[in-house]
Design an enzyme around this catalytic site. Structure first.
Site, PDB file in Angstrom:
ATOM      1  CB  CYS A  66      -6.354  -1.140   4.875  1.00 16.71           C
ATOM      2  SG  CYS A  66      -4.629  -1.472   5.138  1.00 16.71           S
ATOM      3  CG  HIS A 118      -1.985  -1.024   0.989  1.00 20.81           C
ATOM      4  ND1 HIS A 118      -2.904  -1.021   1.948  1.00 20.81           N
ATOM      5  CD2 HIS A 118      -2.319  -2.091   0.195  1.00 20.81           C
ATOM      6  CE1 HIS A 118      -3.855  -2.060   1.572  1.00 20.81           C
ATOM      7  NE2 HIS A 118      -3.267  -2.638   0.321  1.00 20.81           N
ATOM      8  CD  GLU A 137      -2.418   4.219   2.800  1.00 24.94           C
ATOM      9  OE1 GLU A 137      -3.493   4.539   2.934  1.00 24.94           O
ATOM     10  OE2 GLU A 137      -1.912   3.388   2.146  1.00 24.94           O
ATOM     11  CB  CYS A 185      -2.272   1.630   6.039  1.00 26.28           C
ATOM     12  SG  CYS A 185      -1.655   0.703   4.559  1.00 26.28           S
TER      13      CYS A 185
END
Length: 148
Positions: free
Chosen positions: A108, A80, A82, A111
């Site tokens: 999510c 991801h 992040e 993260c």
């Protein structure tokens, strides 16, 4: 006529959108920027793990299995945005503690845990993501969450 200067949130969200254009994910193009004291210290986008084939080349396992958004994250080649931004902090030796992360999508739960543990104090996000647990953890951790 007086010029209207963009806010810091507008500037850094635009930078997150630009980072999202680098994404190699077939489903979502997400970008993230970490800022401390109005200075960008790291950025990232979602895409395949370094040294592995891009989803564009090998296809999307989640699409092939009809897995809905927000479910079974472990069945994905990508990392991801992040996570990539936090990893960039580690690789360059900068500390995101006390900073803000701007992301083009609500983080999510994975993260969210990473963001909380590195000491980021504020999240500014643009798009929704179906993960209520992430929001619960962030609120419990005392992280300010602002939808852009």
């Amino acid at each position: 006529m007086q010029r209207v200067r963009p806010t810091w949130d507008e500037i850094f969200m635009e930078k997150a959108r630009i980072m999202g254009k680098r994404s190699t994910c077939l489903r979502r193009q997400i970008g993230a920027v970490i800022v401390v004291n109005n200075r960008e210290i790291a950025s990232g986008y979602n895409g395949s793990v370094a040294g592995t084939a891009h989803c564009e080349a090998v296809g999307c396992k989640r699409e092939q299995l009809n897995i809905p958004s927000g479910e079974r994250q472990e069945i994905c080649r990508a990392i991801h945005a992040e996570q990539n931004a936090v990893i960039q902090c580690a690789l360059t030796g900068v500390i995101p503690t006390g900073g803000t992360i701007y992301t083009t999508c609500q983080p999510c739960v994975t993260c969210a845990k990473i963001i909380a543990n590195v000491g980021i104090k504020r999240i500014v996000y643009e798009g929704d993501y179906p993960d209520e647990l992430a929001l619960e953890i962030l609120k419990e951790a005392g992280i300010a969450i602002d939808k852009f």
